[in-house]
Design a protein around this motif. Structure first.
Motif, PDB file in Angstrom:
ATOM      1  N   LEU A  25      91.933 -46.949  74.123  1.00  0.00           N
ATOM      2  CA  LEU A  25      93.288 -47.536  74.324  1.00  0.00           C
ATOM      3  C   LEU A  25      93.900 -47.560  72.807  1.00  0.00           C
ATOM      4  CD1 LEU A  25      93.222 -49.345  77.412  1.00  0.00           C
ATOM      5  CD2 LEU A  25      94.452 -47.336  77.071  1.00  0.00           C
ATOM      6  N   LEU A  26      93.298 -48.480  72.135  1.00  0.00           N
ATOM      7  CA  LEU A  26      93.994 -48.951  70.707  1.00  0.00           C
ATOM      8  C   LEU A  26      94.226 -47.702  69.779  1.00  0.00           C
ATOM      9  CD1 LEU A  26      94.858 -51.271  68.819  1.00  0.00           C
ATOM     10  CD2 LEU A  26      92.273 -51.683  68.104  1.00  0.00           C
ATOM     11  N   ASN A  27      92.962 -46.634  69.709  1.00  0.00           N
ATOM     12  CA  ASN A  27      93.080 -45.373  69.163  1.00  0.00           C
ATOM     13  C   ASN A  27      94.405 -44.514  69.576  1.00  0.00           C
ATOM     14  OD1 ASN A  27      90.806 -44.607  67.047  1.00  0.00           O
ATOM     15  ND2 ASN A  27      89.790 -45.925  68.314  1.00  0.00           N
ATOM     16  N   PHE A  28      94.536 -44.490  70.824  1.00  0.00           N
ATOM     17  CA  PHE A  28      95.363 -43.855  71.579  1.00  0.00           C
ATOM     18  C   PHE A  28      96.923 -44.373  71.268  1.00  0.00           C
ATOM     19  CE2 PHE A  28      98.320 -42.533  75.073  1.00  0.00           C
ATOM     20  CZ  PHE A  28      98.249 -41.347  75.103  1.00  0.00           C
ATOM     21  N   ASP A  29      97.090 -45.619  71.371  1.00  0.00           N
ATOM     22  CA  ASP A  29      98.297 -46.411  70.992  1.00  0.00           C
ATOM     23  C   ASP A  29      98.672 -46.137  69.636  1.00  0.00           C
ATOM     24  OD1 ASP A  29      98.173 -47.024  73.762  1.00  0.00           O
ATOM     25  OD2 ASP A  29      97.897 -49.056  73.250  1.00  0.00           O
ATOM     26  N   LEU A  30      97.606 -46.436  68.629  1.00  0.00           N
ATOM     27  CA  LEU A  30      98.116 -46.258  67.117  1.00  0.00           C
ATOM     28  C   LEU A  30      98.265 -44.783  66.917  1.00  0.00           C
ATOM     29  CD1 LEU A  30      95.175 -48.655  65.711  1.00  0.00           C
ATOM     30  CD2 LEU A  30      97.796 -49.356  65.589  1.00  0.00           C
ATOM     31  N   ALA A  31      97.761 -43.795  67.482  1.00  0.00           N
ATOM     32  CA  ALA A  31      98.264 -42.573  67.153  1.00  0.00           C
ATOM     33  C   ALA A  31      99.463 -42.286  67.504  1.00  0.00           C
ATOM     34  CB  ALA A  31      97.144 -41.420  67.655  1.00  0.00           C
ATOM     35  N   ARG A  32      99.739 -42.614  68.920  1.00  0.00           N
ATOM     36  CA  ARG A  32     101.147 -42.466  69.353  1.00  0.00           C
ATOM     37  C   ARG A  32     102.061 -43.206  68.506  1.00  0.00           C
ATOM     38  NH1 ARG A  32     101.787 -43.693  75.489  1.00  0.00           N
ATOM     39  NH2 ARG A  32     101.292 -45.722  74.626  1.00  0.00           N
ATOM     40  N   ALA A  33     101.878 -44.325  68.195  1.00  0.00           N
ATOM     41  CA  ALA A  33     102.934 -45.121  67.346  1.00  0.00           C
ATOM     42  C   ALA A  33     103.030 -44.318  65.979  1.00  0.00           C
ATOM     43  CB  ALA A  33     102.684 -46.481  67.138  1.00  0.00           C
ATOM     44  N   ALA A  34     102.169 -43.817  65.604  1.00  0.00           N
ATOM     45  CA  ALA A  34     102.265 -42.994  64.108  1.00  0.00           C
ATOM     46  C   ALA A  34     102.719 -41.781  64.294  1.00  0.00           C
ATOM     47  CB  ALA A  34     100.946 -43.424  63.238  1.00  0.00           C
ATOM     48  N   GLY A  35     102.910 -41.001  65.413  1.00  0.00           N
ATOM     49  CA  GLY A  35     103.048 -39.748  65.515  1.00  0.00           C
ATOM     50  C   GLY A  35     102.126 -39.017  65.107  1.00  0.00           C
ATOM     51  N   GLY A  36     100.827 -39.405  65.292  1.00  0.00           N
ATOM     52  CA  GLY A  36      99.803 -38.770  64.941  1.00  0.00           C
ATOM     53  C   GLY A  36      98.991 -38.116  65.996  1.00  0.00           C
ATOM     54  N   ARG A  37      97.708 -37.602  65.816  1.00  0.00           N
ATOM     55  CA  ARG A  37      96.659 -37.001  66.609  1.00  0.00           C
ATOM     56  C   ARG A  37      95.459 -37.844  67.103  1.00  0.00           C
ATOM     57  NH1 ARG A  37      94.579 -32.491  63.051  1.00  0.00           N
ATOM     58  NH2 ARG A  37      93.545 -31.804  64.854  1.00  0.00           N
ATOM     59  N   PHE A  38      95.238 -37.730  68.541  1.00  0.00           N
ATOM     60  CA  PHE A  38      94.133 -38.497  69.244  1.00  0.00           C
ATOM     61  C   PHE A  38      93.263 -37.525  69.576  1.00  0.00           C
ATOM     62  CE2 PHE A  38      92.273 -40.168  73.115  1.00  0.00           C
ATOM     63  CZ  PHE A  38      91.645 -41.143  72.401  1.00  0.00           C
ATOM     64  N   LEU A  39      91.998 -37.780  68.958  1.00  0.00           N
ATOM     65  CA  LEU A  39      90.869 -36.798  69.332  1.00  0.00           C
ATOM     66  C   LEU A  39      89.756 -37.525  70.057  1.00  0.00           C
ATOM     67  CD1 LEU A  39      90.059 -35.121  65.737  1.00  0.00           C
ATOM     68  CD2 LEU A  39      91.948 -34.506  67.287  1.00  0.00           C
ATOM     69  N   LEU A  40      89.113 -36.915  70.974  1.00  0.00           N
ATOM     70  CA  LEU A  40      88.050 -37.161  71.825  1.00  0.00           C
ATOM     71  C   LEU A  40      86.512 -36.303  71.167  1.00  0.00           C
ATOM     72  CD1 LEU A  40      86.606 -38.849  73.920  1.00  0.00           C
ATOM     73  CD2 LEU A  40      87.265 -37.018  75.607  1.00  0.00           C
ATOM     74  N   ARG A  41      85.626 -37.182  70.680  1.00  0.00           N
ATOM     75  CA  ARG A  41      84.508 -36.654  70.334  1.00  0.00           C
ATOM     76  C   ARG A  41      83.273 -37.106  70.988  1.00  0.00           C
ATOM     77  NH1 ARG A  41      84.527 -37.615  64.548  1.00  0.00           N
ATOM     78  NH2 ARG A  41      83.172 -39.443  64.845  1.00  0.00           N
ATOM     79  N   ILE A  42      82.392 -36.245  71.612  1.00  0.00           N
ATOM     80  CA  ILE A  42      81.187 -36.695  72.397  1.00  0.00           C
ATOM     81  C   ILE A  42      80.032 -36.965  71.523  1.00  0.00           C
ATOM     82  CG2 ILE A  42      79.781 -36.122  74.317  1.00  0.00           C
ATOM     83  CD1 ILE A  42      82.643 -36.904  75.282  1.00  0.00           C
ATOM     84  N   GLU A  43      79.559 -38.178  71.256  1.00  0.00           N
ATOM     85  CA  GLU A  43      78.249 -38.077  70.370  1.00  0.00           C
ATOM     86  C   GLU A  43      77.036 -38.072  71.112  1.00  0.00           C
ATOM     87  OE1 GLU A  43      79.014 -41.404  67.633  1.00  0.00           O
ATOM     88  OE2 GLU A  43      80.607 -40.357  66.735  1.00  0.00           O
ATOM     89  N   ASP A  44      76.531 -37.046  71.347  1.00  0.00           N
ATOM     90  CA  ASP A  44      75.374 -36.990  72.252  1.00  0.00           C
ATOM     91  C   ASP A  44      74.222 -36.200  71.711  1.00  0.00           C
ATOM     92  OD1 ASP A  44      76.538 -34.301  71.598  1.00  0.00           O
ATOM     93  OD2 ASP A  44      76.339 -33.491  73.612  1.00  0.00           O
ATOM     94  N   ILE A  45      73.830 -36.725  70.469  1.00  0.00           N
ATOM     95  CA  ILE A  45      72.702 -36.238  69.791  1.00  0.00           C
ATOM     96  C   ILE A  45      71.317 -36.649  70.322  1.00  0.00           C
ATOM     97  CG2 ILE A  45      73.897 -36.166  67.614  1.00  0.00           C
ATOM     98  CD1 ILE A  45      72.479 -38.806  66.671  1.00  0.00           C
ATOM     99  N   ASP A  46      71.584 -37.810  71.012  1.00  0.00           N
ATOM    100  CA  ASP A  46      70.264 -38.305  71.822  1.00  0.00           C
ATOM    101  C   ASP A  46      69.939 -37.520  72.975  1.00  0.00           C
ATOM    102  OD1 ASP A  46      68.234 -39.676  72.879  1.00  0.00           O
ATOM    103  OD2 ASP A  46      68.965 -41.722  72.532  1.00  0.00           O
ATOM    104  N   ALA A  47      69.407 -36.438  72.950  1.00  0.00           N
ATOM    105  CA  ALA A  47      68.968 -35.886  74.138  1.00  0.00           C
ATOM    106  C   ALA A  47      68.391 -36.259  75.152  1.00  0.00           C
ATOM    107  CB  ALA A  47      68.291 -34.367  73.925  1.00  0.00           C
TER     108      ALA A  47
END
Length: 290
Positions: A25-47
């Motif tokens: 939520l903090l990342n999303f809010d900061l991106a929206r307040a700055a007119g920026g982009r919000f990405l989601l990344r899945i860190e799944d290296i541990d099979a």
């Protein structure tokens, strides 16, 4: 000037809890307040620990919270070649060597030290690498690898720090001890960190800096438990010629005993809170976000 880029990067090795909600939520809010982009990344290296049902639940939970993100979502398991390329670059610079001790053997080596209680530990509390693999001859390393012995690829921290020098970052949040503004990196506190293993061509430290660079992430917003990991990340960015993001570390969500919420300790999942009648507004209130 291009818009700032924020990201939330969970591992699908369990269900999301309030700590994850706070960071997302903090990342999303900061991106929206700055007119920026919000990405989601899945860190799944541990099979061995990451599972499809946990990944599906991440999308469900974040959607329920009202978050939207750009697609396609980057999944680390689909980009091992990028991490191998970075490892080879470091290897060509003479900054990586293989070590062959198991975790059990490393614990035994630490216990054998006359001052085992005083053996140096990294900021996460793990003992620094005590082995002598760095001194093995090229022939012996080749023999061990050819014979199928498991190994980890470690960063020669002394050589790496000598090459990089004078590292730091701009902290927009607050560190573990109240650090803010210009922070001096201390990668040497981590010893010869593992960057890859025989069975997995990357590690958290390596993949996170590669991904942030390739995705153009400008602002890294994450929990304060990763504050000193930034030292290693700044070192790798310098060695690999990668851009330096701004960093903002936020306080952790804790339980009644003061311990940080964790999947491993059974923190109540967002899906359980939702099933119990919680609303997205309730979650925002619980993580102290407007």
């Amino acid at each position: 000037m291009p818009p700032p880029v924020f990201r939330f990067a969970p591992s699908p090795n369990g269900y999301l809890h309030l700590g994850h909600a706070c960071s997302a939520l903090l990342n999303f809010d900061l991106a929206r307040a700055a007119g920026g982009r919000f990405l989601l990344r899945i860190e799944d290296i541990d099979a061995t620990r990451c599972r499809p049902e946990f990944e599906a639940a991440i999308y469900q939970d974040l959607g329920w919270l009202g978050l939207t993100w750009e697609t396609p979502v980057r999944r680390q398991s689909e980009h091992f070649d990028a991490y191998r390329e970075a490892v080879e670059k470091l290897r060509a610079s003479g900054l990586i060597y293989p070590s062959f001790e198991s975790r059990t053997e490393i614990a035994r080596l630490v216990a054998q030290q006359q001052s085992a209680a005083l053996w140096p530990h990294d900021p996460d509390g793990a003992p620094l690498y005590p082995g002598d693999a760095k001194s093995l001859s090229p022939e012996e390393r080749k023999r061990l690898i050819s014979s199928g012995v498991p190994y980890a690829l470690r960063l020669d921290m002394t050589a790496a720090c000598a090459q990089a020098k004078d590292l730091g970052w701009t902290e927009l949040g607050e560190g573990l001890d109240g650090e803010r503004g210009a922070v001096t990196a201390r990668p040497e506190d981590w010893g010869d960190v593992i960057l890859a293993r025989k069975e997995t061509p990357t590690s958290y430290h390596l993949s996170v800096v590669i991904d942030d660079a390739l995705q153009g992430v400008t602002d890294v917003v994450r929990g304060s438990d990763l504050f000193w990991s930034t030292s290693v990340h700044r070192l790798l960015q310098s060695l690999l010629g990668l851009p330096q993001p701004l960093y903002r570390h936020h306080p952790l969500m804790t339980d009644a005993s003061g311990q940080k919420l964790s999947k491993s300790t059974g923190a109540m999942a967002l899906r359980e809170l939702r099933a119990a009648g919680a609303t997205p507004a309730d979650i925002r209130e619980r993580v102290q976000l407007p």
